[in-house]
Design a protein around this motif. Structure first.
Motif, PDB file in Angstrom:
ATOM      1  N   PRO A 267       1.380  -1.198   0.025  1.00 53.24           N
ATOM      2  CA  PRO A 267      -0.388   0.000   0.118  1.00 53.24           C
ATOM      3  C   PRO A 267       0.467   1.194  -0.162  1.00 53.24           C
ATOM      4  O   PRO A 267       1.894   0.757   0.611  1.00 53.24           O
ATOM      5  N   SER A 268       0.229   2.510  -0.609  1.00 55.90           N
ATOM      6  CA  SER A 268       1.589   3.171  -0.806  1.00 55.90           C
ATOM      7  C   SER A 268       0.288   4.786  -0.844  1.00 55.90           C
ATOM      8  O   SER A 268      -0.629   4.469  -1.805  1.00 55.90           O
ATOM      9  N   THR A 269       0.100   6.031  -0.809  1.00 56.54           N
ATOM     10  CA  THR A 269      -0.616   7.311  -1.150  1.00 56.54           C
ATOM     11  C   THR A 269       0.573   8.358  -1.098  1.00 56.54           C
ATOM     12  O   THR A 269       0.572   8.335  -2.228  1.00 56.54           O
ATOM     13  N   ARG A 270       1.899   8.540  -0.406  1.00 54.22           N
ATOM     14  CA  ARG A 270       2.591   9.217  -0.241  1.00 54.22           C
ATOM     15  C   ARG A 270       3.285   9.058  -2.095  1.00 54.22           C
ATOM     16  O   ARG A 270       3.788   9.982  -2.486  1.00 54.22           O
ATOM     17  N   THR A 271       4.207   8.129  -1.661  1.00 55.37           N
ATOM     18  CA  THR A 271       4.767   7.988  -2.592  1.00 55.37           C
ATOM     19  C   THR A 271       4.200   7.774  -3.677  1.00 55.37           C
ATOM     20  O   THR A 271       5.147   7.947  -4.980  1.00 55.37           O
TER      21      THR A 271
END
Ligand code: NCD
Length: 327
Positions: free
Chosen positions: A73-77
């Motif tokens: 999971p990732s939001t920012r990267t």
């Protein structure tokens, strides 16, 4: 640095030589960067900041394609790499849910990477296994950027973290940097501590006993003559701290949920506690936070974690332009 398709160009003027140094190369670990490289990257990031402020989006990477391949999971990267590529006029193949790709049919990482490089010019990879980016880079002819390999490294995060320190406090030289929380599983602190060892810094590690900085990283940094100390209590070092780097306890890395429960609330940074810290210091966090910084601290001018996210956009724009030979 792992050398890919292009020849070095020693005959070029200095700025062009730096461009040639990064053109077509992978970004796998912070250990590949010298101080000179960092100054160059931060100079380009600064220009990107000015360009975004002035015109928002421009055509430096028009026609180039990024494959954004995320097995975790990732939001920012993930979204900052997408934003970076699109602000530079390029486009993105987003693979955020590998379970909807052929990975779920059992395709190997080398094959997935060899596929994506047919369609893209650069591959950004996040993967749960240490060394996954290095493996991908071995098979790919196009540059691979490590966006987090398990508990290993997160080099682009460390670059944006250092850029934040430089923008906010002028330089890392002479600073006391305190890392707090999950220093065992937190890949961001593994990369950042290594990167900071290029400067004259004091590193303070505050964590529960079971989440200490891995001894091999402490040894690696010790060999560079850096002053490092370990603590259980934040109050022992808070007063001398110039940068407090807070991390999330990495729940997904624990084998036994009981161990996680025992340490998950070990530290909470909140306004009362921060009264004893310097006025001129910053609090950073790679985010997401899950309670280790209280929201009551968010409006304190020392709370730099939201600004830190924005700096990340400019650093990732710089890195993409550099590996694609357009900085
Ligand atoms: C970090 C990561 O994925 O390692 N997040 C990020 O990239 N900004 C930190 C975390 O997940 O705790």
């Amino acid at each position: 640095m792992v050398y890919k398709i292009h020849e070095e160009s020693a005959h070029l003027p200095l700025g062009d030589q730096q461009t040639a140094r990064f053109y077509g190369h992978d970004i796998l670990s912070v250990n590949q960067f010298s101080k000179e490289d960092l100054n160059y990257i931060f100079g380009v990031a600064h220009e990107m900041h000015e360009m975004v402020a002035r015109i928002g989006t421009f055509d430096l990477l028009k026609g180039k394609i990024l494959a954004n391949l995320f097995y975790e999971p990732s939001t920012r990267t993930s979204s900052s790499f997408t934003s970076a590529m699109e602000r530079l006029g390029g486009s993105v193949i987003p693979i955020n849910e590998v379970r909807y790709s052929s990975v779920s049919k059992g395709e190997s990482l080398p094959d997935t990477v060899r596929t994506l490089e047919c369609y893209a010019d650069v591959i950004v990879l996040r993967h749960p296994e240490v060394g996954a980016s290095a493996l991908a880079a071995k098979f790919a002819r196009k540059p691979v950027i490590n966006a987090g390999d398990g508990v290993g490294e997160h080099p682009t995060q460390a670059l944006l973290d250092l850029y934040t320190i430089v923008e906010e406090l002028g330089s890392a030289e002479g600073l006391t940097i305190t890392m707090l929380g999950d220093l065992k599983y937190g890949r961001t602190v593994h990369s950042l501590a290594r990167l900071l060892s290029l400067y004259n810094t004091k590193l303070r590690y505050v964590s529960p006993k079971i989440l200490r900085m891995p001894p091999e990283i402490i040894e690696e940094i010790n060999a560079k003559g850096i002053d490092q100390t370990e603590h259980n209590n934040l109050t022992e070092v808070l007063r001398e701290t110039d940068v407090l780097y807070v991390t999330r306890v990495q729940k997904e890395r624990f084998e036994d949920p009981a161990d996680y429960d025992a340490v998950k609330d070990a530290y909470v940074v909140e306004s009362d506690l921060m009264r004893s810290a310097k006025d001129h210091m910053i609090v950073m966090h790679p985010l997401p936070r899950v309670g280790e910084i209280s929201m009551d601290f968010d409006n304190d001018p020392r709370a730099a974690y939201f600004r830190q996210m924005e700096y990340g956009l400019y650093v990732r724009m710089a890195l993409l332009a550099m590996v694609l030979g357009k900085a």
